[in-house]
Scaffold this motif. Structure first.
Motif, PDB file in Angstrom:
ATOM      1  N   SER A 162       0.840  -1.204   0.000  1.00 44.95           N
ATOM      2  CA  SER A 162       0.000   0.000   0.000  1.00 44.95           C
ATOM      3  C   SER A 162       0.879   1.259   0.000  1.00 44.95           C
ATOM      4  CB  SER A 162      -0.894   0.033   1.239  1.00 44.95           C
ATOM      5  OG  SER A 162      -1.608  -1.166   1.362  1.00 44.95           O
TER       6      SER A 162
ATOM      7  N   THR B 173       7.827   3.979   4.139  1.00 41.69           N
ATOM      8  CA  THR B 173       8.539   4.280   5.396  1.00 41.69           C
ATOM      9  C   THR B 173      10.029   3.921   5.247  1.00 41.69           C
ATOM     10  OG1 THR B 173       8.313   2.071   6.307  1.00 41.69           O
ATOM     11  CG2 THR B 173       6.487   3.595   6.734  1.00 41.69           C
TER      12      THR B 173
ATOM     13  N   GLY C  27      11.409   1.668   6.791  1.00 40.78           N
ATOM     14  CA  GLY C  27      11.450   0.194   6.792  1.00 40.78           C
ATOM     15  C   GLY C  27      11.311  -0.366   5.390  1.00 40.78           C
ATOM     16  N   HIS C  28      10.371   0.187   4.616  1.00 41.90           N
ATOM     17  CA  HIS C  28      10.210  -0.243   3.223  1.00 41.90           C
ATOM     18  C   HIS C  28      11.489   0.058   2.426  1.00 41.90           C
ATOM     19  CE1 HIS C  28       5.697   0.611   3.907  1.00 41.90           C
ATOM     20  NE2 HIS C  28       5.788  -0.694   3.715  1.00 41.90           N
TER      21      HIS C  28
ATOM     22  N   LEU D 263      -5.566  -8.656  -9.400  1.00 40.63           N
ATOM     23  CA  LEU D 263      -4.681  -9.647  -8.772  1.00 40.63           C
ATOM     24  C   LEU D 263      -3.211  -9.303  -8.965  1.00 40.63           C
ATOM     25  CD1 LEU D 263      -6.282 -13.117  -9.616  1.00 40.63           C
ATOM     26  CD2 LEU D 263      -6.122 -12.040  -7.366  1.00 40.63           C
ATOM     27  N   LEU D 264      -2.472  -9.472  -7.880  1.00 41.27           N
ATOM     28  CA  LEU D 264      -1.036  -9.204  -7.934  1.00 41.27           C
ATOM     29  C   LEU D 264      -0.334 -10.143  -8.921  1.00 41.27           C
ATOM     30  CD1 LEU D 264       1.505  -7.843  -6.822  1.00 41.27           C
ATOM     31  CD2 LEU D 264       1.482  -9.502  -4.973  1.00 41.27           C
TER      32      LEU D 264
ATOM     33  N   ARG E  52       8.671  -9.663  -0.202  1.00 39.11           N
ATOM     34  CA  ARG E  52       7.892  -9.177   0.953  1.00 39.11           C
ATOM     35  C   ARG E  52       8.857  -8.998   2.119  1.00 39.11           C
ATOM     36  NH1 ARG E  52       3.319  -6.819   0.629  1.00 39.11           N
ATOM     37  NH2 ARG E  52       2.448  -7.719   2.526  1.00 39.11           N
TER      38      ARG E  52
ATOM     39  N   ARG F 191       8.662  -8.307   9.408  1.00 41.00           N
ATOM     40  CA  ARG F 191       9.109  -7.482  10.535  1.00 41.00           C
ATOM     41  C   ARG F 191       9.196  -8.274  11.828  1.00 41.00           C
ATOM     42  NH1 ARG F 191       4.517  -3.275   9.965  1.00 41.00           N
ATOM     43  NH2 ARG F 191       3.549  -5.251   9.447  1.00 41.00           N
TER      44      ARG F 191
ATOM     45  N   TYR G  90      -0.011 -14.251   8.081  1.00 41.07           N
ATOM     46  CA  TYR G  90      -0.607 -13.567   6.936  1.00 41.07           C
ATOM     47  C   TYR G  90       0.272 -13.730   5.689  1.00 41.07           C
ATOM     48  CZ  TYR G  90      -2.050  -9.474   4.126  1.00 41.07           C
ATOM     49  OH  TYR G  90      -2.451  -8.642   3.116  1.00 41.07           O
TER      50      TYR G  90
ATOM     51  N   LEU H 277       7.701  -0.765  13.026  1.00 41.36           N
ATOM     52  CA  LEU H 277       7.198   0.349  12.218  1.00 41.36           C
ATOM     53  C   LEU H 277       6.085  -0.067  11.260  1.00 41.36           C
ATOM     54  CD1 LEU H 277       7.811   3.314  11.533  1.00 41.36           C
ATOM     55  CD2 LEU H 277       9.590   2.522   9.977  1.00 41.36           C
ATOM     56  N   SER H 278       5.086   0.795  11.098  1.00 43.67           N
ATOM     57  CA  SER H 278       4.078   0.551  10.060  1.00 43.67           C
ATOM     58  C   SER H 278       3.596   1.897   9.539  1.00 43.67           C
ATOM     59  CB  SER H 278       2.895  -0.247  10.605  1.00 43.67           C
ATOM     60  OG  SER H 278       2.092   0.585  11.415  1.00 43.67           O
ATOM     61  N   SER H 279       3.048   1.898   8.341  1.00 34.11           N
ATOM     62  CA  SER H 279       2.566   3.148   7.743  1.00 34.11           C
ATOM     63  C   SER H 279       1.446   3.738   8.590  1.00 34.11           C
ATOM     64  CB  SER H 279       2.071   2.902   6.323  1.00 34.11           C
ATOM     65  OG  SER H 279       3.115   2.440   5.524  1.00 34.11           O
ATOM     66  N   SER H 280       0.579   2.882   9.133  1.00 31.35           N
ATOM     67  CA  SER H 280      -0.544   3.449   9.896  1.00 31.35           C
ATOM     68  C   SER H 280      -0.075   4.114  11.189  1.00 31.35           C
ATOM     69  CB  SER H 280      -1.640   2.422  10.157  1.00 31.35           C
ATOM     70  OG  SER H 280      -1.118   1.257  10.672  1.00 31.35           O
TER      71      SER H 280
HETATM   72  N1  COA Z   1       8.655  -1.651   7.067  1.00 34.33           N
HETATM   73  C1  COA Z   1       7.646  -0.929   7.551  1.00 34.33           C
HETATM   74  N2  COA Z   1       6.349  -1.264   7.405  1.00 34.33           N
HETATM   75  C2  COA Z   1       6.083  -2.388   6.739  1.00 34.33           C
HETATM   76  C3  COA Z   1       7.093  -3.204   6.219  1.00 34.33           C
HETATM   77  C4  COA Z   1       8.424  -2.791   6.405  1.00 34.33           C
HETATM   78  N3  COA Z   1       9.455  -3.507   5.949  1.00 34.33           N
HETATM   79  N4  COA Z   1       6.518  -4.260   5.612  1.00 34.33           N
HETATM   80  C5  COA Z   1       5.196  -4.117   5.765  1.00 34.33           C
HETATM   81  N5  COA Z   1       4.926  -2.991   6.456  1.00 34.33           N
HETATM   82  C6  COA Z   1       3.600  -2.502   6.884  1.00 34.33           C
HETATM   83  C7  COA Z   1       2.980  -1.525   5.947  1.00 34.33           C
HETATM   84  O1  COA Z   1       3.405  -0.215   6.221  1.00 34.33           O
HETATM   85  C8  COA Z   1       1.522  -1.703   6.227  1.00 34.33           C
HETATM   86  O2  COA Z   1       1.178  -0.989   7.371  1.00 34.33           O
HETATM   87  P1  COA Z   1      -0.300  -0.488   7.661  1.00 34.33           P
HETATM   88  O3  COA Z   1      -1.229  -1.665   7.503  1.00 34.33           O
HETATM   89  O4  COA Z   1      -0.163  -0.017   9.038  1.00 34.33           O
HETATM   90  O5  COA Z   1      -0.579   0.598   6.680  1.00 34.33           O
HETATM   91  C9  COA Z   1       1.397  -3.179   6.575  1.00 34.33           C
HETATM   92  O6  COA Z   1       2.685  -3.589   6.940  1.00 34.33           O
HETATM   93  C10 COA Z   1       0.868  -3.992   5.441  1.00 34.33           C
HETATM   94  O7  COA Z   1       1.817  -3.959   4.426  1.00 34.33           O
HETATM   95  P2  COA Z   1       1.630  -3.864   2.864  1.00 34.33           P
HETATM   96  O8  COA Z   1       2.938  -4.323   2.332  1.00 34.33           O
HETATM   97  O9  COA Z   1       1.176  -2.532   2.418  1.00 34.33           O
HETATM   98  O10 COA Z   1       0.617  -4.962   2.602  1.00 34.33           O
HETATM   99  P3  COA Z   1      -0.905  -4.925   2.371  1.00 34.33           P
HETATM  100  O11 COA Z   1      -1.381  -6.034   3.230  1.00 34.33           O
HETATM  101  O12 COA Z   1      -1.524  -3.596   2.522  1.00 34.33           O
HETATM  102  O13 COA Z   1      -0.983  -5.276   0.824  1.00 34.33           O
HETATM  103  C11 COA Z   1      -0.719  -6.694  -1.114  1.00 34.33           C
HETATM  104  C12 COA Z   1      -0.493  -6.460   0.370  1.00 34.33           C
HETATM  105  C13 COA Z   1      -0.876  -5.404  -1.902  1.00 34.33           C
HETATM  106  C14 COA Z   1       0.534  -7.382  -1.556  1.00 34.33           C
HETATM  107  C15 COA Z   1      -1.939  -7.629  -1.238  1.00 34.33           C
HETATM  108  O14 COA Z   1      -3.051  -7.042  -0.614  1.00 34.33           O
HETATM  109  C16 COA Z   1      -2.277  -7.957  -2.670  1.00 34.33           C
HETATM  110  O15 COA Z   1      -1.549  -8.659  -3.336  1.00 34.33           O
HETATM  111  N6  COA Z   1      -3.402  -7.433  -3.192  1.00 34.33           N
HETATM  112  C17 COA Z   1      -3.847  -7.643  -4.570  1.00 34.33           C
HETATM  113  C18 COA Z   1      -4.993  -8.619  -4.678  1.00 34.33           C
HETATM  114  C19 COA Z   1      -4.491 -10.030  -4.685  1.00 34.33           C
HETATM  115  O16 COA Z   1      -3.736 -10.456  -5.521  1.00 34.33           O
HETATM  116  N7  COA Z   1      -4.940 -10.779  -3.677  1.00 34.33           N
HETATM  117  C20 COA Z   1      -4.530 -12.125  -3.461  1.00 34.33           C
HETATM  118  C21 COA Z   1      -3.365 -12.142  -2.519  1.00 34.33           C
HETATM  119  S1  COA Z   1      -3.186 -13.749  -1.836  1.00 34.33           S
END
Ligand code: COA
Length: 159
Positions: free
Chosen positions: A9, A14, A16-17, A72-73, A87, A90, A97, A126-129
């Motif tokens: 997302s 951050t 971390g990313h 879909l990713l 991916r 942390r 998940y 750390l997380s974005s939220s």
């Molecule tokens: N450092 C800091 N924060 C990190 C991090 C790192 N190294 N890795 C993950 N995070 C945090 C993010 O900031 C985010 O925080 P938040 O929820 O507080 O905003 C949280 O972890 C989730 O991370 P993110 O990487 O954004 O994952 P997501 O769960 O929002 O999205 C996708 C994951 C986009 C990969 C997934 O939803 C997707 O593939 N969607 C497409 C549809 C699909 O194909 N679905 C089937 C999948 S099985």
């Protein structure tokens, strides 16, 4: 040539990313940062803003490209000819998940291999939220996000 994809997302990206990306930059020939455009999830920054901010933070990374996707990713990965899905992990709490997601993606696309990189211990909490939350309450986010994001967040929460 190994092409990887780093999805998320990134609302906002951050430190971390960025740490994950800097390490991935040394491992793969090309990495596409894939910003999800998720109409069901309310984000602070639009997808275009998130991509533009990421670009500003990644100028020093040689192998990084930028994009956004919906749907879909695995389909987006195919479109980008990526064979690796990056991916960050942390803490143990991320594992369930991520494990589920990796197995589901593998079922849909057996040639796409998920590779996990451990985040630096400095960013394991750390997380974005959290960053958004602290910024909204006027707290210090220096070091949690790159300077350009710190500025953008301060401006955004003022509005
Ligand atoms: N450092 C800091 N924060 C990190 C991090 C790192 N190294 N890795 C993950 N995070 C945090 C993010 O900031 C985010 O925080 P938040 O929820 O507080 O905003 C949280 O972890 C989730 O991370 P993110 O990487 O954004 O994952 P997501 O769960 O929002 O999205 C996708 C994951 C986009 C990969 C997934 O939803 C997707 O593939 N969607 C497409 C549809 C699909 O194909 N679905 C089937 C999948 S099985």
């Amino acid at each position: 040539m190994t092409r990887a994809i780093y999805p998320g997302s990134f609302d906002p990206i951050t430190s971390g990313h960025l740490d994950i990306l800097e390490r991935a930059d040394k491992l793969f020939d090309e990495i596409t940062i894939a910003v999800i455009e998720n109409p069901d999830k309310q984000t602070l920054f639009t997808a275009e803003e998130r991509v533009s901010l990421i670009k500003k933070c990644c100028k020093h990374l040689k192998h990084v490209k930028f994009g956004s996707f919906h749907g879909l990713l695995v389909d987006y990965a195919k479109e980008k000819k990526a064979t690796v899905l990056i991916r960050g992990l942390r803490a143990v709490s991320d594992f369930d998940y991520e494990f589920q997601m990796a197995l589901t993606n593998r079922k849909m696309s057996p040639n796409l291999e998920t590779v996990f990189l451990m985040t630096d211990h400095k960013y394991s909490y750390l997380s974005s939220s959290f960053v958004r939350h602290i910024a909204k309450l006027g707290g210090k986010i220096k070091g949690l996000v790159p300077a350009v994001i710190e500025k953008a967040l301060k401006e955004k929460v003022k509005k």
